[in-house]
Write a protein that holds these residues in place. Sequence first.
Motif, short mmCIF file in Angstrom:
data_model
loop_
_atom_site.label_atom_id
_atom_site.label_comp_id
_atom_site.label_asym_id
_atom_site.label_seq_id
_atom_site.Cartn_x
_atom_site.Cartn_y
_atom_site.Cartn_z
N PRO A 67 59.79 39.92 17.82
CA PRO A 67 59.07 38.73 18.31
C PRO A 67 59.72 38.12 19.55
O PRO A 67 60.89 38.37 19.84
N GLU A 68 58.95 37.32 20.24
CA GLU A 68 59.47 36.52 21.33
C GLU A 68 59.88 35.13 20.84
O GLU A 68 60.72 34.47 21.46
N VAL A 69 59.27 34.70 19.75
CA VAL A 69 59.55 33.38 19.18
C VAL A 69 59.62 33.51 17.66
O VAL A 69 58.82 34.23 17.07
N VAL A 113 65.68 37.46 20.51
CA VAL A 113 64.54 36.55 20.45
C VAL A 113 64.82 35.35 21.36
O VAL A 113 65.87 34.72 21.28
N GLY A 114 63.86 35.00 22.21
CA GLY A 114 64.11 34.01 23.23
C GLY A 114 63.98 32.57 22.81
O GLY A 114 64.51 31.67 23.48
N HIS A 115 63.28 32.30 21.70
CA HIS A 115 63.06 30.90 21.34
C HIS A 115 62.94 30.75 19.83
O HIS A 115 62.54 31.69 19.13
N PHE A 116 63.28 29.55 19.35
CA PHE A 116 63.34 29.29 17.91
C PHE A 116 62.80 27.89 17.66
O PHE A 116 63.23 26.92 18.31
N VAL A 117 61.88 27.76 16.71
CA VAL A 117 61.31 26.48 16.31
C VAL A 117 61.47 26.34 14.81
O VAL A 117 61.18 27.29 14.07
N ALA A 118 61.93 25.19 14.34
CA ALA A 118 62.22 25.04 12.91
C ALA A 118 61.67 23.74 12.34
O ALA A 118 61.67 22.69 12.99
N GLN A 119 61.23 23.84 11.11
CA GLN A 119 60.74 22.69 10.36
C GLN A 119 61.91 21.84 9.86
O GLN A 119 62.81 22.34 9.18
#
Length: 303
Positions: A67-69, A113-119
Amino acid sequence: MRVFVAGGAGVVGRRLVPQLVARGHQVVATTTGEGKVGLLERLGAEPVVMDGLDARSVAEAVARARPEVIVHEMTAISGKPDIKHFDRWFATTNRLRTEGTDHLLAAAAASGVGHFVAQSYGSWNGIRHGGWVKTEDDPLDPTSIGRGAAAIRHLEEAVLAAGGAVLRYGAFYGPGATDDQVELVRKRQYPVVGGGGGYSSWVHLDDAAAATVLAVEQRARGVFNIVDDEPAPAREWLPYLAECAGARPPMRIPTWLARPLAGPTAVAMMTQGRGFSNVKAKRELGWRLRYPSWRIGFKEELA
């Protein structure tokens, strides 16, 4: 983009995956067992069975997905709410927010992986002094939700150190999110404690998912409160929830009685909770809410 949604079969994931797909992204979504593979396929995702608490399982899943994100939506909140025994109820979720976060970040680094978003979580757990509504610059209360507070702090610090985005979702409502709470309200087992002056912030699942899509597409960094426009005290939102659910008004019990019956977490939420402001998310992400207030959303969901 190619987006890896860890926890894609959960209550947020089931609303997030279709929104990502509708915007043209390729989505790989995880579930912990074969039973929800078909659900993820129907939502338009490529399903993967993964154990978020197993480093090897996570590493292999991410490496295959390329993935990229990565979007971290892994929790294990199910069954009847047990606020009195909060640490026990949230034990696996706390591990997913600590060990699971570490596994995903390690896999992200190994696979480039270039980006990470977390809850994360921001409903009533703002620091319990000062004003009733907190911004991203205000700290979370370190004791509000027992061991869960430390788990959230670990997640936020790790994700921010990796240059990712932390989304502090308010209390969820929407399909499958509040069924157990509504059942307690209908049975009059969800009382207002004390004066009910503690504030909470809410967010509809579809609005939370929409904000997450924006954070993915904009490669957002930092902390964002993902809540609606109307933080409110329990004495306002709980009777209104009961009214929308066709239930009798909730009972009211004094604080001294609630402590042994419901535990310290429920008392803190109902009497001292601090809500959150969404100004930053609206300004920086361009987020627009379908349900700007829980007053609208509760009525629509329970009509």
